[in-house]
Write a protein that holds these residues in place. Structure first.
Motif, PDB file in Angstrom:
ATOM      1  N   LEU A 243      14.956 -42.905 -36.039  1.00  0.00           N
ATOM      2  CA  LEU A 243      15.920 -43.970 -35.725  1.00  0.00           C
ATOM      3  C   LEU A 243      17.318 -43.399 -35.909  1.00  0.00           C
ATOM      4  N   ARG A 245      20.988 -42.769 -37.136  1.00  0.00           N
ATOM      5  CA  ARG A 245      21.750 -43.107 -38.347  1.00  0.00           C
ATOM      6  C   ARG A 245      23.229 -43.104 -38.019  1.00  0.00           C
ATOM      7  N   ARG A 311      14.923 -45.493 -44.344  1.00  0.00           N
ATOM      8  CA  ARG A 311      14.478 -46.003 -43.045  1.00  0.00           C
ATOM      9  C   ARG A 311      13.137 -45.434 -42.622  1.00  0.00           C
ATOM     10  N   CYS A 313       9.270 -44.829 -41.852  1.00  0.00           N
ATOM     11  CA  CYS A 313       8.306 -45.782 -41.295  1.00  0.00           C
ATOM     12  C   CYS A 313       7.546 -46.503 -42.409  1.00  0.00           C
TER      13      CYS A 313
HETATM   14  C1  HEM Z   1       1.166 -42.987 -35.991  1.00  0.00           C
HETATM   15  C2  HEM Z   1       1.855 -44.076 -35.992  1.00  0.00           C
HETATM   16  C3  HEM Z   1       3.330 -44.195 -36.286  1.00  0.00           C
HETATM   17  C4  HEM Z   1       4.339 -43.277 -36.228  1.00  0.00           C
HETATM   18  C5  HEM Z   1       4.238 -41.799 -35.855  1.00  0.00           C
HETATM   19  C6  HEM Z   1       5.567 -43.943 -36.626  1.00  0.00           C
HETATM   20  C7  HEM Z   1       6.812 -43.339 -36.695  1.00  0.00           C
HETATM   21  C8  HEM Z   1       7.963 -43.987 -37.058  1.00  0.00           C
HETATM   22  C9  HEM Z   1       9.258 -43.356 -37.151  1.00  0.00           C
HETATM   23  C10 HEM Z   1       9.542 -41.897 -36.832  1.00  0.00           C
HETATM   24  C11 HEM Z   1      10.138 -44.305 -37.546  1.00  0.00           C
HETATM   25  C12 HEM Z   1      11.633 -44.065 -37.821  1.00  0.00           C
HETATM   26  C13 HEM Z   1      11.779 -43.541 -39.245  1.00  0.00           C
HETATM   27  C14 HEM Z   1      13.129 -42.949 -39.561  1.00  0.00           C
HETATM   28  O1  HEM Z   1      14.034 -43.001 -38.737  1.00  0.00           O
HETATM   29  O2  HEM Z   1      13.291 -42.394 -40.683  1.00  0.00           O
HETATM   30  C15 HEM Z   1       9.433 -45.540 -37.692  1.00  0.00           C
HETATM   31  C16 HEM Z   1      10.002 -46.739 -38.059  1.00  0.00           C
HETATM   32  C17 HEM Z   1       9.312 -47.904 -38.186  1.00  0.00           C
HETATM   33  N1  HEM Z   1       7.951 -48.073 -38.090  1.00  0.00           N
HETATM   34 FE1  HEM Z   1       6.588 -46.650 -37.622  1.00  0.00          FE
HETATM   35  N2  HEM Z   1       5.280 -45.244 -36.916  1.00  0.00           N
HETATM   36  C18 HEM Z   1       3.932 -45.442 -36.723  1.00  0.00           C
HETATM   37  C19 HEM Z   1       3.230 -46.615 -36.915  1.00  0.00           C
HETATM   38  C20 HEM Z   1       3.780 -47.789 -37.351  1.00  0.00           C
HETATM   39  C21 HEM Z   1       3.037 -49.012 -37.577  1.00  0.00           C
HETATM   40  C22 HEM Z   1       1.518 -49.157 -37.377  1.00  0.00           C
HETATM   41  C23 HEM Z   1       3.935 -49.958 -37.971  1.00  0.00           C
HETATM   42  C24 HEM Z   1       3.725 -51.389 -38.338  1.00  0.00           C
HETATM   43  C25 HEM Z   1       2.605 -51.984 -38.473  1.00  0.00           C
HETATM   44  C26 HEM Z   1       5.244 -49.331 -37.982  1.00  0.00           C
HETATM   45  C27 HEM Z   1       6.411 -49.977 -38.317  1.00  0.00           C
HETATM   46  C28 HEM Z   1       7.656 -49.392 -38.312  1.00  0.00           C
HETATM   47  C29 HEM Z   1       8.898 -50.123 -38.558  1.00  0.00           C
HETATM   48  C30 HEM Z   1       9.018 -51.612 -38.831  1.00  0.00           C
HETATM   49  C31 HEM Z   1       9.928 -49.187 -38.479  1.00  0.00           C
HETATM   50  C32 HEM Z   1      11.419 -49.467 -38.616  1.00  0.00           C
HETATM   51  C33 HEM Z   1      11.867 -49.282 -40.051  1.00  0.00           C
HETATM   52  C34 HEM Z   1      13.343 -49.608 -40.207  1.00  0.00           C
HETATM   53  O3  HEM Z   1      13.920 -50.225 -39.316  1.00  0.00           O
HETATM   54  O4  HEM Z   1      13.910 -49.213 -41.215  1.00  0.00           O
HETATM   55  N3  HEM Z   1       5.105 -48.024 -37.608  1.00  0.00           N
HETATM   56  N4  HEM Z   1       8.093 -45.320 -37.413  1.00  0.00           N
END
Ligand code: HEM
Length: 372
Positions: A243, A245, A311, A313
């Motif tokens: 995401l 920054r 932030r 995940c």
């Molecule tokens: C293999 C599966 C997944 C991958 C590779 C992944 C990867 C990521 C990454 C790279 C980010 C950004 C993190 C950052 O910028 O530091 C993110 C954010 C997020 N992910 Fe995932 N994710 C996965 C599955 C999921 C699942 C299953 C959910 C919810 C059920 C989820 C919910 C979220 C949310 C809500 C954010 C935003 C957090 C924020 O706004 O601070 N993710 N994810």
């Protein structure tokens, strides 16, 4: 599943029953069995896996609501298509009129309104389900309470619907495509390297042969599959640029001055392929993670497929579980071939360009049932 979500301190979807992913994966196995009996036997695994992970996440969020689920999936899919990819306004953020001129802002607004009215209906439906099961219990009837994420949010009385809707939509958009994307790429890499496929398959079949089916508890003993998934995440992180920054103060980074207020994009995709940290970086070689302490939990900065810091995940545990459960089922129940006389090494691995990197061409493969 344990999530930390902004205003809420903790939200827990406590059981696989609530997430109900097993049932959806069983459905996928059944669909594949049916397809394998067709004349060509070729399936579009990309599409099937995309459908599976959308169904898993919507079940965890609000269960199955006839008619509404499909409408929500379609709107959420459209939003995610519009949000992926780069636009001129990303390159020239100071030209604030660009999103309006290009019609991007209007498109997003109308999609948001569409999602909002469907979510209103979903919330109303869950609210009335909750109150009818409460009255049944008060009337002495045995009624089991279902706790989907929307129910958990509804229980916390101070949550206005606006927040429930925002959280639901964000989770769906963040959790649906990402898991599908990782399954698709990891399967593609294994199709390209039959040695890896065979080794992973041997491990899974050895673990579940006696039982005749895959279960979630047994997944935790699958050490090679764990390495395969990590290697998939290293080469194909579903959120390649994390995401964005914004720097809160002037900073010096790798010799560059980064002024306050700069949008900073971290390229996890490039970091995972950096030859300074990875030998034979472009090669899919899961063994590199055997007896290796590098993990995806945000402490090893050469491997950040889920990001790091505040932030990071919040759904990584849920995502990894869905990916492993699906892959273990695909490996246990089927052997896999490419259509025609295509050779594994010739499988096209072209990527699309955008905020998420998908396969340019769907993964078309032939499942051959392991047991009739
Ligand atoms: C293999 C599966 C997944 C991958 C590779 C992944 C990867 C990521 C990454 C790279 C980010 C950004 C993190 C950052 O910028 O530091 C993110 C954010 C997020 N992910 Fe995932 N994710 C996965 C599955 C999921 C699942 C299953 C959910 C919810 C059920 C989820 C919910 C979220 C949310 C809500 C954010 C935003 C957090 C924020 O706004 O601070 N993710 N994810």
């Amino acid at each position: 599943m344990h999530l930390q979500l902004g205003q809420l301190s903790h939200v827990i979807i406590s059981t696989p029953e609530a997430a109900n992913r097993g049932q959806e994966v069983d459905k996928l196995v059944l669909d594949l069995r049916r397809a394998s009996a067709d004349a060509s036997g070729v399936v579009d695994l990309s599409r099937m896996v995309e459908k599976l992970s959308a169904a898993v996440i919507s079940r965890a969020l609000f269960g199955t609501i006839r008619g509404l689920n499909q409408a929500f999936l379609t709107v959420a899919d459209n939003i995610s298509d519009v949000l992926s990819g780069f636009r001129m306004s990303d390159l020239y953020p100071s030209l604030t009129f660009l999103p309006v001129l290009s019609g991007f802002e209007g498109k997003l607004k109308s999609m948001r309104e569409g999602a909002s009215s469907i979510l209103d209906a979903i919330i109303d439906e869950r609210r009335s389900k909750r109150s009818s099961s409460r009255s049944s219990r008060e009337g002495g009837e045995e009624e089991e309470e279902e706790d989907y994420l929307v129910d958990v949010l509804l229980k916390i009385q101070e949550n206005p619907d606006q927040i429930i809707k925002a959280v639901t939509l964000e989770l769906f958009l963040a959790g649906g495509h990402t898991s599908a994307n990782l399954i698709e790429w990891t399967m593609s890499e294994m199709m390209k390297q039959p040695r890896v496929m065979q080794k992973a398959q041997d491990e899974v079949r050895q673990a579940f042969d006696e039982k005749g089916d895959v279960d979630e508890v047994g997944l935790h003993g699958l050490e090679y599959l764990d390495c395969v998934v990590k290697e998939g995440l290293r080469l194909h992180p579903p959120g390649p640029l994390l995401l964005p920054r914004e720097s809160r103060e002037d900073a010096k980074l790798c010799g560059y001055m980064v002024p306050v207020g700069t949008k900073v994009v971290v390229n996890a995709w490039a970091i995972g392929r950096d030859p300074r940290y990875w030998s034979d970086a472009e090669e899919f070689y899961p063994e590199r993670f055997v007896d290796c302490s590098i993990d995806y939990k945000g402490n090893d900065f050469q491997f950040v497929p889920f990001g790091a810091g505040r932030r990071m995940c919040p759904g990584y545990g849920f995502g990894i579980e869905v990916v492993k459960l699906t892959l273990a089922n695909l490996l246990f129940h089927f052997s896999w071939r490419l259509p025609g006389d295509s050779r594994p090494e010739s499988l096209d691995m072209t990527e699309t360009v955008g905020a998420s990197i998908a396969r340019k061409y769907p993964l078309r493969v032939i499942p051959v049932p392991y047991r009739p």
